[in-house]
Design a protein around this motif. Sequence first.
Motif, PDB file in Angstrom:
ATOM      1  N   PHE A   1       5.294   5.380   0.973  1.00  0.00           N
ATOM      2  CA  PHE A   1       4.061   4.940   0.315  1.00  0.00           C
ATOM      3  C   PHE A   1       4.337   3.585  -0.329  1.00  0.00           C
ATOM      4  CE2 PHE A   1       1.048   4.348  -3.102  1.00  0.00           C
ATOM      5  CZ  PHE A   1      -0.147   4.647  -2.484  1.00  0.00           C
ATOM      6  N   HIS A   2       3.541   2.579   0.067  1.00  0.00           N
ATOM      7  CA  HIS A   2       3.738   1.238  -0.508  1.00  0.00           C
ATOM      8  C   HIS A   2       2.451   0.667  -1.071  1.00  0.00           C
ATOM      9  CE1 HIS A   2       7.872   1.143   0.799  1.00  0.00           C
ATOM     10  NE2 HIS A   2       7.526   1.420   2.041  1.00  0.00           N
TER      11      HIS A   2
ATOM     12  N   LYS B   1       4.608   0.231 -11.860  1.00  0.00           N
ATOM     13  CA  LYS B   1       4.261   1.386 -12.693  1.00  0.00           C
ATOM     14  C   LYS B   1       4.806   1.384 -14.129  1.00  0.00           C
ATOM     15  CE  LYS B   1       2.777   4.655  -9.240  1.00  0.00           C
ATOM     16  NZ  LYS B   1       3.001   4.241  -7.854  1.00  0.00           N
TER      17      LYS B   1
ATOM     18  N   ASP C   1      11.340  -1.076  -2.625  1.00  0.00           N
ATOM     19  CA  ASP C   1      10.130  -0.777  -3.400  1.00  0.00           C
ATOM     20  C   ASP C   1      10.526   0.099  -4.588  1.00  0.00           C
ATOM     21  OD1 ASP C   1       7.818   0.249  -4.497  1.00  0.00           O
ATOM     22  OD2 ASP C   1       6.810   0.598  -2.575  1.00  0.00           O
TER      23      ASP C   1
ATOM     24  N   GLN D   1       7.837   2.912  -8.205  1.00  0.00           N
ATOM     25  CA  GLN D   1       7.873   4.217  -8.877  1.00  0.00           C
ATOM     26  C   GLN D   1       9.245   4.498  -9.506  1.00  0.00           C
ATOM     27  OE1 GLN D   1       6.568   8.836  -7.820  1.00  0.00           O
ATOM     28  NE2 GLN D   1       5.590   7.121  -6.856  1.00  0.00           N
TER      29      GLN D   1
ATOM     30  N   GLY E   1       1.278  -2.474  -8.237  1.00  0.00           N
ATOM     31  CA  GLY E   1       2.291  -2.254  -7.228  1.00  0.00           C
ATOM     32  C   GLY E   1       1.909  -2.868  -5.892  1.00  0.00           C
ATOM     33  N   ALA E   2       0.683  -2.598  -5.471  1.00  0.00           N
ATOM     34  CA  ALA E   2       0.249  -3.123  -4.176  1.00  0.00           C
ATOM     35  C   ALA E   2       0.338  -4.646  -4.157  1.00  0.00           C
ATOM     36  CB  ALA E   2      -1.181  -2.667  -3.890  1.00  0.00           C
TER      37      ALA E   2
HETATM   38  C1  LIG Z   1       2.320   3.579  -6.810  1.00  0.00           C
HETATM   39  C2  LIG Z   1       3.142   2.956  -5.759  1.00  0.00           C
HETATM   40  C3  LIG Z   1       2.728   1.814  -5.071  1.00  0.00           C
HETATM   41  C4  LIG Z   1       1.366   1.193  -5.295  1.00  0.00           C
HETATM   42  O1  LIG Z   1       1.178   0.741  -6.598  1.00  0.00           O
HETATM   43  P1  LIG Z   1      -0.313   0.482  -7.121  1.00  0.00           P
HETATM   44  O2  LIG Z   1      -0.104  -0.058  -8.518  1.00  0.00           O
HETATM   45  O3  LIG Z   1      -1.033   1.772  -7.102  1.00  0.00           O
HETATM   46  O4  LIG Z   1      -0.926  -0.514  -6.224  1.00  0.00           O
HETATM   47  C5  LIG Z   1       3.575   1.272  -4.136  1.00  0.00           C
HETATM   48  N1  LIG Z   1       4.782   1.810  -3.881  1.00  0.00           N
HETATM   49  C6  LIG Z   1       5.225   2.907  -4.531  1.00  0.00           C
HETATM   50  C7  LIG Z   1       6.577   3.451  -4.220  1.00  0.00           C
HETATM   51  C8  LIG Z   1       4.420   3.525  -5.467  1.00  0.00           C
HETATM   52  O5  LIG Z   1       4.841   4.634  -6.089  1.00  0.00           O
END
Ligand SMILES: *Cc1c(COP(=O)(O)O)cnc(C)c1O
Length: 396
Positions: free
Chosen positions: A135-136, A249, A220, A223, A109-110
């Motif tokens: 959260f990103h 994810k 984003d 999730q 995700g990151a």
């Molecule tokens: C989990 C998540 C991230 C980060 O993903 P990673 O694979 O842990 O780097 C970014 N944005 C959202 C909304 C998330 O739920």
Amino acid sequence: MTTNSEWLQRYSDSVLGVFGTPPIVLDHGDGCYVWDVDGRRYLDLVGGIAVNALGHGHPALVAAVSKQVAEAVHISNLFTSPGQIRLAERLLEVAGAPDGSRVFFGNSGAEAMEAAIKLARRTCRTGIVAAEHAFHGRTTGALALTHKAAYREPFEPLLPGVVHVPYDDVEALREAVDETTSAVVLEPVQGEAGVIAPSIDFLQQAREITTAAGALLIIDEIQTGIGRTGRWFGFQHAGIVPDAITIAKGLGGGVPIGAMITFGPEVSRLLTAGQHGTTFGGNPLAAAAGLAVLDTIEQDGLLAHAQRMGRHLAETVDAAHIPHVTGVRGQGLLRAIVFDAPISAGVAVAARNAGVIINPVAPEAIRLAPPLVIQAEQLDDFVAALPDFVKEATSA
Ligand SMILES: *Cc1c(COP(=O)(O)O)cnc(C)c1O
């Protein structure tokens, strides 16, 4: 045989402590259950934090990954593979992306967020507007967009130009966006913040505001994507067309993969050859996993199933009138059960001791993001036991 507690001692002596020491050592899973090394079974209502879309050991994922691993795991991005191309095409299709849209593959995700940040930079503006409690991710670019001070402050100075405005506040967003704004970055439902869904028109207003200012709207979906909310992507509930989305994810069903989709030809031309890259991104193994996940969700009707199961959970919890439970929020199978007191950590411990995995995402809320294949009886088992978990947490 090495026991759970022996393994945990070895864990804390060898693995960097950024996650603390986890409570249990898992050994294998099957469907919506996982087993620890002592042979105890747990009902998995967290699904690897919205990752195990098909649960554990799903035959379609096992077959696709096993076949691919024997053929070619990795070939680098000096080359491409049929699977990578097919997965890109399928993602554009399920995202309803217009002609000229494109996919970039990464591994997390990151990493998808880093691609999106670089995409935004190519507008030749540097401001980014994100939301409070967003959260990103944890890499230094993504971290600048993440709101929680405890995550950010030890690593400042971070990427400049980022401001956070209250989530679901159209006027605050309108005020923050101007001709220096490269992008507005939003989650369709804030997951880590405690599963907060905005008003129905918030993303629509965000679309209008960004379009008027000539800024990108980046959603984003890390999730919320891949069926989690009962549609392929969370933004689709609002009927908007974003400029880019980030995915990770659920996409690989547990195999690491991330992606960014750029919508339309103009945005898709912002990043040109040589301006971004990754070694592993979109390799044949991850692509095979992604295709198996998308195909299974489609063939087994898991979008509708996620909607039905999410509604069933909410109704069952409401009907149970459990002391200290004030409600269920969220969409599809991304849900939080909300309490009238900060008891979620205690509830999660009681649940774990009784063989159920839930996530205390906020002091007053537990998060459920079970595999999309979860069955009503499994949710019912949990709801039937929830009063005991609450009782244990509040009598301690
Ligand atoms: C989990 C998540 C991230 C980060 O993903 P990673 O694979 O842990 O780097 C970014 N944005 C959202 C909304 C998330 O739920």
